[in-house]
Write a protein that holds these residues in place. Structure first.
Motif, PDB file in Angstrom:
ATOM      1  N   VAL A   1      47.561  33.783  57.074  1.00 26.98           N
ATOM      2  CA  VAL A   1      48.297  32.838  56.110  1.00 26.98           C
ATOM      3  C   VAL A   1      49.778  32.784  56.444  1.00 26.98           C
ATOM      4  O   VAL A   1      50.255  33.775  56.477  1.00 26.98           O
ATOM      5  N   LYS A   2      50.161  31.405  56.383  1.00 28.59           N
ATOM      6  CA  LYS A   2      51.426  31.278  56.689  1.00 28.59           C
ATOM      7  C   LYS A   2      52.254  31.396  55.665  1.00 28.59           C
ATOM      8  O   LYS A   2      51.972  31.270  54.502  1.00 28.59           O
ATOM      9  N   ASN A   3      53.472  31.882  55.913  1.00 24.04           N
ATOM     10  CA  ASN A   3      54.420  32.047  54.681  1.00 24.04           C
ATOM     11  C   ASN A   3      53.939  32.676  53.649  1.00 24.04           C
ATOM     12  O   ASN A   3      54.291  32.613  52.526  1.00 24.04           O
ATOM     13  N   ARG A   4      53.258  34.023  53.843  1.00 28.37           N
ATOM     14  CA  ARG A   4      52.614  34.708  53.040  1.00 28.37           C
ATOM     15  C   ARG A   4      53.813  35.655  52.473  1.00 28.37           C
ATOM     16  O   ARG A   4      54.678  36.033  53.142  1.00 28.37           O
ATOM     17  N   MET A   5      53.317  36.499  51.167  1.00 25.87           N
ATOM     18  CA  MET A   5      54.273  37.392  50.902  1.00 25.87           C
ATOM     19  C   MET A   5      53.015  38.535  50.586  1.00 25.87           C
ATOM     20  O   MET A   5      52.133  38.342  50.028  1.00 25.87           O
ATOM     21  N   GLU A   6      53.420  39.789  51.208  1.00 25.42           N
ATOM     22  CA  GLU A   6      52.346  40.592  51.431  1.00 25.42           C
ATOM     23  C   GLU A   6      52.635  41.765  50.156  1.00 25.42           C
ATOM     24  O   GLU A   6      53.831  42.161  49.928  1.00 25.42           O
ATOM     25  N   ILE A   7      51.545  42.191  49.487  1.00 26.34           N
ATOM     26  CA  ILE A   7      51.516  43.299  48.505  1.00 26.34           C
ATOM     27  C   ILE A   7      50.721  44.404  48.963  1.00 26.34           C
ATOM     28  O   ILE A   7      49.670  44.384  48.951  1.00 26.34           O
ATOM     29  N   ASP A   8      51.382  45.563  49.472  1.00 28.58           N
ATOM     30  CA  ASP A   8      50.588  46.682  50.021  1.00 28.58           C
ATOM     31  C   ASP A   8      50.270  47.355  48.748  1.00 28.58           C
ATOM     32  O   ASP A   8      50.856  47.925  48.017  1.00 28.58           O
ATOM     33  N   VAL A   9      48.875  47.427  48.463  1.00 25.66           N
ATOM     34  CA  VAL A   9      48.350  47.977  47.331  1.00 25.66           C
ATOM     35  C   VAL A   9      48.211  49.416  47.529  1.00 25.66           C
ATOM     36  O   VAL A   9      47.400  50.013  48.599  1.00 25.66           O
ATOM     37  N   LYS A  10      48.700  50.182  46.509  1.00 23.22           N
ATOM     38  CA  LYS A  10      48.496  51.850  46.730  1.00 23.22           C
ATOM     39  C   LYS A  10      47.247  52.057  46.065  1.00 23.22           C
ATOM     40  O   LYS A  10      47.196  52.053  44.672  1.00 23.22           O
ATOM     41  N   PRO A  11      46.441  52.987  46.617  1.00 21.08           N
ATOM     42  CA  PRO A  11      45.249  53.450  45.795  1.00 21.08           C
ATOM     43  C   PRO A  11      45.508  54.505  44.830  1.00 21.08           C
ATOM     44  O   PRO A  11      46.504  55.354  45.341  1.00 21.08           O
ATOM     45  N   ILE A  12      44.796  54.836  44.054  1.00 20.19           N
ATOM     46  CA  ILE A  12      44.825  55.775  43.089  1.00 20.19           C
ATOM     47  C   ILE A  12      43.453  56.459  43.037  1.00 20.19           C
ATOM     48  O   ILE A  12      42.588  56.079  43.698  1.00 20.19           O
ATOM     49  N   THR A  13      43.344  57.829  42.580  1.00 19.71           N
ATOM     50  CA  THR A  13      42.117  58.381  41.933  1.00 19.71           C
ATOM     51  C   THR A  13      41.683  57.513  40.825  1.00 19.71           C
ATOM     52  O   THR A  13      42.102  57.514  40.088  1.00 19.71           O
ATOM     53  N   LEU A  14      40.392  57.013  41.106  1.00 17.55           N
ATOM     54  CA  LEU A  14      39.835  55.983  40.032  1.00 17.55           C
ATOM     55  C   LEU A  14      39.068  56.851  38.809  1.00 17.55           C
ATOM     56  O   LEU A  14      38.493  57.814  39.181  1.00 17.55           O
ATOM     57  N   PRO A  15      39.346  56.239  37.891  1.00 18.27           N
ATOM     58  CA  PRO A  15      38.611  56.891  36.508  1.00 18.27           C
ATOM     59  C   PRO A  15      37.351  56.249  36.523  1.00 18.27           C
ATOM     60  O   PRO A  15      36.830  55.623  37.359  1.00 18.27           O
ATOM     61  N   ASP A  16      36.575  56.744  35.700  1.00 11.69           N
ATOM     62  CA  ASP A  16      35.053  56.714  35.606  1.00 11.69           C
ATOM     63  C   ASP A  16      34.954  55.277  34.871  1.00 11.69           C
ATOM     64  O   ASP A  16      35.498  54.887  33.757  1.00 11.69           O
ATOM     65  N   LEU A  17      34.367  54.065  35.573  1.00  9.28           N
ATOM     66  CA  LEU A  17      34.249  52.621  35.207  1.00  9.28           C
ATOM     67  C   LEU A  17      32.805  52.252  34.730  1.00  9.28           C
ATOM     68  O   LEU A  17      32.561  51.137  34.712  1.00  9.28           O
ATOM     69  N   SER A  18      32.035  53.297  34.756  1.00 11.62           N
ATOM     70  CA  SER A  18      30.499  53.007  34.597  1.00 11.62           C
ATOM     71  C   SER A  18      30.244  52.072  33.457  1.00 11.62           C
ATOM     72  O   SER A  18      29.417  51.088  33.787  1.00 11.62           O
ATOM     73  N   ILE A  19      30.711  52.468  32.512  1.00 14.25           N
ATOM     74  CA  ILE A  19      30.659  51.637  30.904  1.00 14.25           C
ATOM     75  C   ILE A  19      30.928  50.324  31.085  1.00 14.25           C
ATOM     76  O   ILE A  19      30.200  49.259  31.113  1.00 14.25           O
ATOM     77  N   PRO A  20      32.358  49.842  31.404  1.00 17.57           N
ATOM     78  CA  PRO A  20      32.735  48.497  31.527  1.00 17.57           C
ATOM     79  C   PRO A  20      31.956  47.754  32.749  1.00 17.57           C
ATOM     80  O   PRO A  20      31.998  46.384  32.572  1.00 17.57           O
ATOM     81  N   MET A  21      31.479  48.324  33.789  1.00 21.60           N
ATOM     82  CA  MET A  21      30.902  47.838  34.804  1.00 21.60           C
ATOM     83  C   MET A  21      29.475  47.454  34.651  1.00 21.60           C
ATOM     84  O   MET A  21      28.771  46.791  35.423  1.00 21.60           O
ATOM     85  N   THR A  22      29.041  47.771  33.126  1.00 21.88           N
ATOM     86  CA  THR A  22      27.554  47.552  32.857  1.00 21.88           C
ATOM     87  C   THR A  22      27.305  46.013  32.805  1.00 21.88           C
ATOM     88  O   THR A  22      26.191  45.635  33.234  1.00 21.88           O
TER      89      THR A  22
END
Ligand code: CUO
Length: 728
Positions: free
Chosen positions: A88-109
């Motif tokens: 991707v030309k002239n891109r601006m990059e955002i390095d995403v910092k991972p976290i310990t993820l909470p339980d998302l099982s309900i909204p993912m239903t």
């Protein structure tokens, strides 16, 4: 400026980019943006069904996702995706910092391709859990990281809904301007037929040479359907956006801190009551009878509606409703919902019984009185129904499930695997004629309560030694005491919702009601000491469907609020002037659609989020008639010492339209009941508005004259210069 409200988003991103440029680390490969930059979260609203690793915005923002953050489909092709970043030309990059993820099982239903509605209890639970999880993130960085993780995994409608609520209620994001929903999900607002043409325009024509695609005013029906005469109101993009926003500010469920707001229930009643009053005003103007309450749920519903909307998430059209459809019991395993019409009838009867007995029964079987001031708030939370309901088992969930019952009437047991109609989505409900029938019924329950509480006495209405001696409405190029309405075209940029199409603006041009700006001028005589007052301005039709004057008993339900503001009265004569664009009800046209060009300063721009709720200024005055629609313009000055609510000064430098939206994190800034002085039945012996008057009130006959012209986009086409003000 050719297009009025379509410029705000690109300009906002430019502003964000400018702020980001201050923090850029220039590398040979690309420029990078600090992960915790406040504006980064706004890019998550860009093309919500395109994977996040594709460039976002006109700035080619590239989120560099850890492998585990990629949606499962893409985790096996990480190297291909990394090549894309690099390419991707002239891109601006955002390095995403991972976290310990909470339980998302309900909204993912909820599946990615399904429709979502907070009126559905199961959906509401999932969305509330997601909002709670978002609000539970300790830092902005964690919140952003989680939002990024969720974006390509969770249903896009639910994600946008939950993320918007969380951003509004988090102190680290509540000053960021939420993108206008018509740009994120244009499919909820504009004719579905437009999208293939828009994609063609985006693919074939270069960005600077694209022409707006014009949507005619009459695209959903013809005049063979009498209800179509008020389609310009029902389908107005501005009021539909407001309804969605209002429900974001005042969710039914979730953490107490976001639901339990000052007079939340009463505001639900008042906002929807005013919508019905405004709709009835428009109906009378168009020679239609006032809307009939949807009282008998076993009779076929006469009103039909064919929305002509696509659904970009599910790639299906929104289902229509045929005339004389019968409402039926709902049993849809698919949506985990089962209830009978009889349930609604039972709840309705219990609510009426509570109103007539003057108290409700809470879960501990205690009686709670429905008092003159607070009863309406308690009642609303039971009917609405929010988690603040005093007894959900006894009083149920009548309002929300009514929306669901109507929304699934074409497929009540899901045998056709159809989704719900527009009446079951807060972003689209106001388009459907049945919305007004349902809410006229809901409002009639509140009015039943208003009938049994004490009426205002003359003393409660008066302001000692204050007299309104003259009222005048001044509109440019119009006779005295006349409002002027006409049509205007405006443009919306669809490109942020045109997923997988080439970038660059693609406009649609639609037509909406507009009115000329006006000034209200009052003369107020104060024979007492200097003191504070509150000016309250309302407008109502003068005649009923048959052209006869109305009893105040009926007319009071048609008074629409135009403005309310504090004044300091000096002793003697006071001249007060107020411009229509200062109204406490409405927000400027530019702000409904967040046009940053009208604001400029970044600090003010940041204040949009909470100043962005209000009735759209272009719909402040109902459409008139060519020969002039007769109406009554009512002004009252009430005692400011009684009206005043003690609270600290606002944190934000913006003029919020609090009448219908309240104030964020603050109390409703008027101690009187909402809708005062018309919220109650008039005192005994008073049958007409004139008999109702006390000296601190003034009333004039006005006309609303409509011209069938349509002016072009932009404020330059609306008469903006107000006249010189002479003496009264
Ligand atoms: Cu706003 Cu029924 O609450 O639509």
């Amino acid at each position: 400026m050719e297009t009025l409200f379509v410029w705000w988003w690109p300009l906002l991103l430019l502003f964000v980019r400018h702020a980001q440029a201050q923090r850029l680390n220039i590398t040979t490969a690309s420029r990078s943006i600090a992960f915790n930059n406040p504006g980064n979260i706004l890019y998550l609203f860009d093309r919500v069904t395109e994977p996040l690793f594709l460039p976002k915005g006109e700035e080619n923002i590239v989120f560099k996702l850890p492998t585990e953050y990629l949606a499962p489909r893409y985790q096996s092709i990480v190297s291909e995706i990394t090549d894309r970043w690099g390419g991707v030309k002239n891109r601006m990059e955002i390095d995403v910092k991972p976290i310990t993820l909470p339980d998302l099982s309900i909204p993912m239903t909820l599946g990615r391709g399904e429709n979502f509605s907070p009126f559905l209890p199961h959906h509401r639970q999932m969305a509330s859990r997601l909002v709670e999880t978002f609000l539970g993130m300790r830092t902005y960085e964690d919140f952003l990281s989680l939002s990024i993780y969720c974006r390509d995994r969770i249903n896009p409608y639910m994600y946008t809904y939950a993320l918007s609520i969380a951003m509004l209620h988090r102190s680290d994001t509540n000053e960021l301007p939420l993108p206008p929903l018509p740009e994120v999900f244009p499919d909820k607002y504009v004719d579905g037929a437009v999208f293939s043409r828009a994609r063609q325009e985006a693919n074939v024509v270069s960005s600077g040479n694209r022409l707006p695609i014009v949507i005619p005013l009459d695209y959903t029906a013809s005049d063979l359907d009498p209800e179509h005469r008020v389609a310009y109101f029902r389908e107005d993009i501005g009021i539909n956006v407001l309804h969605w926003q209002w429900h974001l500010y005042y969710p039914f469920s979730g953490l107490m801190q976001i639901v339990k707001k000052d007079r939340r229930g009463e505001l639900f009643y008042y906002f929807h009551q005013q919508i019905i009053a405004r709709y009835n005003f428009e109906r009378l103007s168009n020679k239609l009878a006032r809307v009939k309450r949807l009282l008998n749920w076993r009779e076929p519903v006469e009103e039909d509606y064919f929305p002509k909307l696509d659904n970009i998430v599910s790639s299906r059209v929104w289902p229509p409703r045929n005339a004389f459809t019968t409402l039926r019991d709902i049993n849809r395993e698919l949506d985990q919902i089962k209830f009978d019409i009889q349930d609604l009838e039972r709840w309705r009867d219990r609510i009426y019984e509570a109103i007539h007995s003057g108290s409700v029964v809470n879960e501990k079987k205690q009686l709670i009185e429905l008092t003159e001031m607070d009863g309406i708030d308690i009642l609303d939370n039971m009917i609405d129904a929010s988690i603040l309901s005093v007894n959900p088992n006894l009083y149920g969930d009548i309002h929300n499930l009514g929306h669901v019952m109507m929304g699934f009437c074409h497929d009540p047991d899901a045998r056709h695997l159809e989704t719900f109609g527009v009446i079951a989505d807060p972003a689209t409900v106001m388009r459907d004629p049945i919305f007004y029938r349902w809410h006229a019924f809901i409002d009639s329950i509140f009015q039943e309560h208003k009938k049994v509480i004490p009426r205002y006495t003359v003393q409660q209405l008066s302001f000692d030694k204050v007299c309104v001696t003259a009222v005048e409405v001044i509109t440019e190029k119009a006779p005295k005491n006349e409002f002027s309405t006409f049509w205007q075209q405006s443009d919306i940029d669809l490109s942020r919702g045109l997923d997988f199409a080439p970038r660059g603006p693609v406009f649609v041009r639609y037509t909406h009601l507009q009115h000329a700006p006006f000034i209200t001028k009052l003369q107020v005589q104060n024979d007492g000491p200097p003191r504070a007052g509150t000016v309250r301005i309302f407008l109502a039709p003068k005649f009923d469907e048959r052209g006869l004057p109305m009893l105040l008993r009926d007319q009071r339900l048609l008074f629409i609020e135009i403005d309310k503001f504090p004044v300091q009265l000096k002793t003697g004569s006071n001249i007060i002037q107020r411009r229509s664009d200062e109204s406490s009800v409405a927000i400027p046209f530019e702000r409904t659609f967040r046009n940053l060009t009208g604001v400029g300063e970044s600090q003010q721009a940041a204040a949009f989020t909470f100043c962005g709720c209000g009735w759209p200024q272009h719909m402040l005055i109902p459409k008139g008639r060519q020969e002039g629609l007769s109406a009554e313009y009512f002004v009252m000055v009430s005692d400011g010492s009684v009206d005043k609510v003690e609270q600290p000064p606002p944190e934000q430098n913006c003029r919020a339209a609090h009448s219908y939206c309240g104030l964020h994190k603050r109390r409703y800034p008027d101690r009187r009941s909402m809708g005062y002085p018309f919220d109650r039945v008039p005192r005994d012996g008073v049958n007409t508005l004139r008999e109702f008057m006390t000296p601190n009130m003034g009333i004039i006959d006005v006309k609303i004259r409509h011209s069938e012209i349509a002016v072009g986009p932009g404020p330059g086409n609306v008469p903006a210069t107000l006249p010189n003000l002479g003496e009264l």
